[in-house]
Design a protein around this motif. Structure first.
Motif, PDB file in Angstrom:
ATOM      1  N   SER A  26     -10.600   1.814   5.392  1.00 43.69           N
ATOM      2  CA  SER A  26      -9.158   1.688   5.204  1.00 43.69           C
ATOM      3  C   SER A  26      -8.390   2.362   6.326  1.00 43.69           C
ATOM      4  O   SER A  26      -8.892   3.249   7.009  1.00 43.69           O
ATOM      5  N   ILE A  27      -7.149   1.890   6.483  1.00 45.84           N
ATOM      6  CA  ILE A  27      -6.174   2.509   7.372  1.00 45.84           C
ATOM      7  C   ILE A  27      -4.950   2.844   6.520  1.00 45.84           C
ATOM      8  O   ILE A  27      -4.376   1.960   5.879  1.00 45.84           O
ATOM      9  N   THR A  28      -4.558   4.117   6.516  1.00 42.81           N
ATOM     10  CA  THR A  28      -3.378   4.554   5.768  1.00 42.81           C
ATOM     11  C   THR A  28      -2.384   5.167   6.741  1.00 42.81           C
ATOM     12  O   THR A  28      -2.755   6.002   7.571  1.00 42.81           O
ATOM     13  N   HIS A  29      -1.134   4.746   6.641  1.00 42.90           N
ATOM     14  CA  HIS A  29      -0.087   5.217   7.552  1.00 42.90           C
ATOM     15  C   HIS A  29       1.035   5.862   6.751  1.00 42.90           C
ATOM     16  O   HIS A  29       1.498   5.314   5.746  1.00 42.90           O
ATOM     17  N   PHE A  30       1.478   7.045   7.216  1.00 38.43           N
ATOM     18  CA  PHE A  30       2.624   7.721   6.613  1.00 38.43           C
ATOM     19  C   PHE A  30       3.662   8.005   7.698  1.00 38.43           C
ATOM     20  O   PHE A  30       3.330   8.475   8.789  1.00 38.43           O
ATOM     21  N   SER A  31       4.927   7.713   7.397  1.00 35.64           N
ATOM     22  CA  SER A  31       6.015   7.937   8.340  1.00 35.64           C
ATOM     23  C   SER A  31       7.330   7.919   7.577  1.00 35.64           C
ATOM     24  O   SER A  31       7.432   7.279   6.524  1.00 35.64           O
ATOM     25  N   ASN A  32       8.340   8.605   8.111  1.00 32.51           N
ATOM     26  CA  ASN A  32       9.645   8.583   7.443  1.00 32.51           C
ATOM     27  C   ASN A  32      10.628   7.614   8.107  1.00 32.51           C
ATOM     28  O   ASN A  32      11.810   7.605   7.778  1.00 32.51           O
ATOM     29  N   GLY A  33      10.145   6.803   9.061  1.00 33.41           N
ATOM     30  CA  GLY A  33      11.014   5.825   9.694  1.00 33.41           C
ATOM     31  C   GLY A  33      12.076   6.440  10.585  1.00 33.41           C
ATOM     32  O   GLY A  33      13.119   5.834  10.825  1.00 33.41           O
ATOM     33  N   ALA A  34      11.814   7.658  11.089  1.00 32.05           N
ATOM     34  CA  ALA A  34      12.739   8.365  11.985  1.00 32.05           C
ATOM     35  C   ALA A  34      14.051   8.726  11.308  1.00 32.05           C
ATOM     36  O   ALA A  34      15.073   8.910  11.973  1.00 32.05           O
ATOM     37  N   ILE A  35      14.045   8.842   9.977  1.00 28.91           N
ATOM     38  CA  ILE A  35      15.233   9.368   9.298  1.00 28.91           C
ATOM     39  C   ILE A  35      15.520  10.780   9.782  1.00 28.91           C
ATOM     40  O   ILE A  35      16.672  11.208   9.898  1.00 28.91           O
ATOM     41  N   LYS A  36      14.440  11.505  10.080  1.00 34.15           N
ATOM     42  CA  LYS A  36      14.562  12.856  10.598  1.00 34.15           C
ATOM     43  C   LYS A  36      13.456  13.097  11.605  1.00 34.15           C
ATOM     44  O   LYS A  36      12.335  12.601  11.432  1.00 34.15           O
ATOM     45  N   GLN A  37      13.760  13.832  12.663  1.00 32.47           N
ATOM     46  CA  GLN A  37      12.786  14.147  13.699  1.00 32.47           C
ATOM     47  C   GLN A  37      12.261  15.580  13.526  1.00 32.47           C
ATOM     48  O   GLN A  37      12.961  16.419  12.970  1.00 32.47           O
ATOM     49  N   PRO A  38      11.027  15.844  13.993  1.00 35.67           N
ATOM     50  CA  PRO A  38      10.091  14.928  14.662  1.00 35.67           C
ATOM     51  C   PRO A  38       9.423  13.980  13.667  1.00 35.67           C
ATOM     52  O   PRO A  38       9.294  14.307  12.490  1.00 35.67           O
ATOM     53  N   ASN A  39       9.015  12.836  14.169  1.00 27.12           N
ATOM     54  CA  ASN A  39       8.401  11.828  13.311  1.00 27.12           C
ATOM     55  C   ASN A  39       7.412  10.995  14.121  1.00 27.12           C
ATOM     56  O   ASN A  39       7.639   9.821  14.381  1.00 27.12           O
ATOM     57  N   SER A  40       6.325  11.607  14.534  1.00 29.48           N
ATOM     58  CA  SER A  40       5.289  10.838  15.227  1.00 29.48           C
ATOM     59  C   SER A  40       4.543   9.927  14.272  1.00 29.48           C
ATOM     60  O   SER A  40       3.944   8.938  14.689  1.00 29.48           O
ATOM     61  N   GLY A  41       4.566  10.248  12.952  1.00 27.62           N
ATOM     62  CA  GLY A  41       3.790   9.485  11.992  1.00 27.62           C
ATOM     63  C   GLY A  41       2.323   9.847  12.088  1.00 27.62           C
ATOM     64  O   GLY A  41       1.866  10.477  13.046  1.00 27.62           O
ATOM     65  N   ILE A  42       1.560   9.444  11.070  1.00 28.74           N
ATOM     66  CA  ILE A  42       0.138   9.789  11.038  1.00 28.74           C
ATOM     67  C   ILE A  42      -0.660   8.607  10.483  1.00 28.74           C
ATOM     68  O   ILE A  42      -0.223   7.942   9.539  1.00 28.74           O
ATOM     69  N   ASN A  43      -1.799   8.313  11.115  1.00 35.93           N
ATOM     70  CA  ASN A  43      -2.682   7.220  10.724  1.00 35.93           C
ATOM     71  C   ASN A  43      -4.063   7.784  10.418  1.00 35.93           C
ATOM     72  O   ASN A  43      -4.639   8.498  11.247  1.00 35.93           O
ATOM     73  N   ILE A  44      -4.586   7.464   9.237  1.00 37.54           N
ATOM     74  CA  ILE A  44      -5.882   7.967   8.813  1.00 37.54           C
ATOM     75  C   ILE A  44      -6.846   6.810   8.624  1.00 37.54           C
ATOM     76  O   ILE A  44      -6.586   5.879   7.850  1.00 37.54           O
ATOM     77  N   MET A  45      -7.944   6.830   9.354  1.00 37.48           N
ATOM     78  CA  MET A  45      -9.030   5.875   9.173  1.00 37.48           C
ATOM     79  C   MET A  45     -10.051   6.523   8.237  1.00 37.48           C
ATOM     80  O   MET A  45     -10.449   7.677   8.460  1.00 37.48           O
ATOM     81  N   ALA A  46     -10.501   5.809   7.196  1.00 40.01           N
ATOM     82  CA  ALA A  46     -11.381   6.442   6.214  1.00 40.01           C
ATOM     83  C   ALA A  46     -12.414   5.463   5.685  1.00 40.01           C
ATOM     84  O   ALA A  46     -12.196   4.250   5.645  1.00 40.01           O
ATOM     85  N   ALA A  47     -13.552   6.029   5.262  1.00 37.46           N
ATOM     86  CA  ALA A  47     -14.582   5.298   4.533  1.00 37.46           C
ATOM     87  C   ALA A  47     -14.502   5.708   3.073  1.00 37.46           C
ATOM     88  O   ALA A  47     -14.403   6.910   2.760  1.00 37.46           O
ATOM     89  N   ASN A  48     -14.528   4.723   2.163  1.00 35.99           N
ATOM     90  CA  ASN A  48     -14.303   4.967   0.745  1.00 35.99           C
ATOM     91  C   ASN A  48     -15.447   4.406  -0.094  1.00 35.99           C
ATOM     92  O   ASN A  48     -16.017   3.348   0.239  1.00 35.99           O
ATOM     93  N   ILE A  49     -15.758   5.079  -1.191  1.00 34.75           N
ATOM     94  CA  ILE A  49     -16.744   4.568  -2.144  1.00 34.75           C
ATOM     95  C   ILE A  49     -16.291   4.952  -3.538  1.00 34.75           C
ATOM     96  O   ILE A  49     -15.686   6.026  -3.743  1.00 34.75           O
ATOM     97  N   GLY A  50     -16.536   4.054  -4.518  1.00 34.90           N
ATOM     98  CA  GLY A  50     -16.069   4.351  -5.860  1.00 34.90           C
ATOM     99  C   GLY A  50     -16.582   3.370  -6.885  1.00 34.90           C
ATOM    100  O   GLY A  50     -17.398   2.478  -6.601  1.00 34.90           O
ATOM    101  N   LEU A  51     -16.077   3.530  -8.113  1.00 31.99           N
ATOM    102  CA  LEU A  51     -16.430   2.690  -9.244  1.00 31.99           C
ATOM    103  C   LEU A  51     -15.164   2.161  -9.892  1.00 31.99           C
ATOM    104  O   LEU A  51     -14.153   2.866  -9.977  1.00 31.99           O
ATOM    105  N   ASN A  52     -15.221   0.898 -10.356  1.00 33.27           N
ATOM    106  CA  ASN A  52     -14.132   0.294 -11.117  1.00 33.27           C
ATOM    107  C   ASN A  52     -14.623  -0.025 -12.524  1.00 33.27           C
ATOM    108  O   ASN A  52     -15.740  -0.534 -12.700  1.00 33.27           O
ATOM    109  N   TYR A  53     -13.778   0.253 -13.523  1.00 28.01           N
ATOM    110  CA  TYR A  53     -14.128  -0.039 -14.912  1.00 28.01           C
ATOM    111  C   TYR A  53     -13.049  -0.921 -15.531  1.00 28.01           C
ATOM    112  O   TYR A  53     -11.857  -0.596 -15.497  1.00 28.01           O
ATOM    113  N   THR A  54     -13.450  -2.067 -16.086  1.00 28.29           N
ATOM    114  CA  THR A  54     -12.524  -2.979 -16.763  1.00 28.29           C
ATOM    115  C   THR A  54     -12.395  -2.539 -18.209  1.00 28.29           C
ATOM    116  O   THR A  54     -13.361  -2.602 -18.977  1.00 28.29           O
ATOM    117  N   PHE A  55     -11.197  -2.082 -18.596  1.00 34.84           N
ATOM    118  CA  PHE A  55     -11.061  -1.431 -19.902  1.00 34.84           C
ATOM    119  C   PHE A  55     -10.614  -2.364 -21.013  1.00 34.84           C
ATOM    120  O   PHE A  55     -10.538  -1.970 -22.159  1.00 34.84           O
TER     121      PHE A  55
END
Length: 339
Positions: A172-201
């Motif tokens: 996954s790629i996750t991005h967080f930013s405030n859209g330059a409403i306030k500075q500084p705002n370089s924003g941050i991008n996180i690349m990640a590997a994920n593993i999990g379980l899903n249960y249909t309830f």
């Protein structure tokens, strides 16, 4: 207290999404853990890349089976909510809690198969525990507000272990930013590997509804005018947020039930740029701060919602405060045919 608030927020959101469902059964809840790294998209953030972000995600999905025509067009996607807990492993960045509504698309034609490749995209909001402070946290130049926008893109695999339980893995790629409403705002991008379980309830066996859809006999040309407004801060920290406006005129053509392709012109007006021009030593105070852009647009229609991707170039930009090319993602909601 923040953790309790976050859990309460997730419960309220999931209850709301469940109560609004008109499609009955087969809702699922999942838990994923992840580890990743911060992508250095600007040299200015290199000092903050000291560890590997970790965390977990709670994922709620509501399956579709073709009760509405658009669902078959996209191979019966899931709709849902993703709650993200992100620990950056750096005290200057702290942690981020986010809630992201999403669509989960299946890439394999045989939807009944146990093994499925998926693509998820979502747009939401996040809360960050640590932000820029000129005295106590002046090295955090990526986030300067408590609340941020959140964008999630993910490619993954889901394997059904039983009728109710499935194993998921993804990148996954996750991005967080405030859209330059306030500075500084370089924003941050996180690349990640994920593993999990899903249960249909609330599992109930259902068949996917396949139907013959009429081909478009006409592919009309449309015209739209879009007004965008907001506020952002200039690169000068502490200057304060000033209003900006963008007026876009687009001519587009419907290609099929899914897509519209268009082109247009945009006018940009920013009071923050006006202040920059007035006080910049190396710029003539009379320099025009307005900009005009030419933009190409593709719109992906999802029922009453659509996702618009645009790429543009400034054809008039005397101040040249930005790179000549820009991209934009939009989530649109239609109310009838004209609004």
């Amino acid at each position: 207290m923040r953790v309790l608030f976050s859990i309460l927020l997730v419960v309220i959101a999931l209850h709301s999404a469940t109560s609004q469902s008109t499609e009955g059964t087969n809702k699922s809840i999942g838990l994923e853990i992840f580890q990743g790294f911060i992508y250095e998209h600007k040299p200015q953030i290199s000092h903050l890349i000291t560890g590997h972000p970790t965390g977990f995600r709670i994922v709620y999905n509501r399956k579709t089976y073709g009760d509405r025509v658009w669902q078959q067009r996209y191979n019966f996607p899931d709709r849902g909510l993703t709650f993200i807990y992100m620990n950056y492993q750096d005290d200057r960045l702290g942690k981020t809690l986010a809630l992201v509504p999403h669509f989960n698309f299946y890439l394999r034609g045989k939807r009944e198969a146990k093994s499925q490749f998926q693509f998820k995209m979502g747009f939401g909001a996040g809360y960050t525990t640590e932000k820029f402070d000129p005295v106590t946290n002046n090295q955090n130049n990526v986030i300067s507000t408590d609340l941020t926008g959140a964008v999630l893109f993910q490619f993954g695999h889901d394997y059904a272990l039983s009728e109710r339980l499935s194993l998921t893995s993804s990148l996954s790629i996750t991005h967080f930013s405030n859209g330059a409403i306030k500075q500084p705002n370089s924003g941050i991008n996180i690349m990640a590997a994920n593993i999990g379980l899903n249960y249909t309830f609330d599992y109930s066996k259902r068949e996917f509804q396949y139907r013959e859809e009429e081909h478009l006999t006409t592919k009309p040309i449309g015209y739209s005018v879009i007004l965008i407004g907001g506020a952002h801060e200039s690169l000068k920290i502490g200057a304060g947020a000033k209003p900006f406006f963008v007026i876009t005129g687009i001519v587009d053509k419907k290609l099929n039930h899914k897509s519209r392709l268009g082109a247009g012109l945009e006018w940009f007006h920013s009071r923050s740029l006006r202040e920059e021009v007035e006080f910049a030593d190396e710029v003539d105070p009379g320099t025009d701060f307005n900009r005009v852009g030419f933009v190409l647009s593709h719109e992906l229609m999802l029922n009453e919602f659509s996702v618009m991707a645009q790429a543009g170039v400034y054809i008039y930009d005397p101040y040249s405060a930005f790179q000549p090319f820009y991209i934009r993602l939009k989530l649109r909601r239609y109310f009838g045919e004209h609004l």
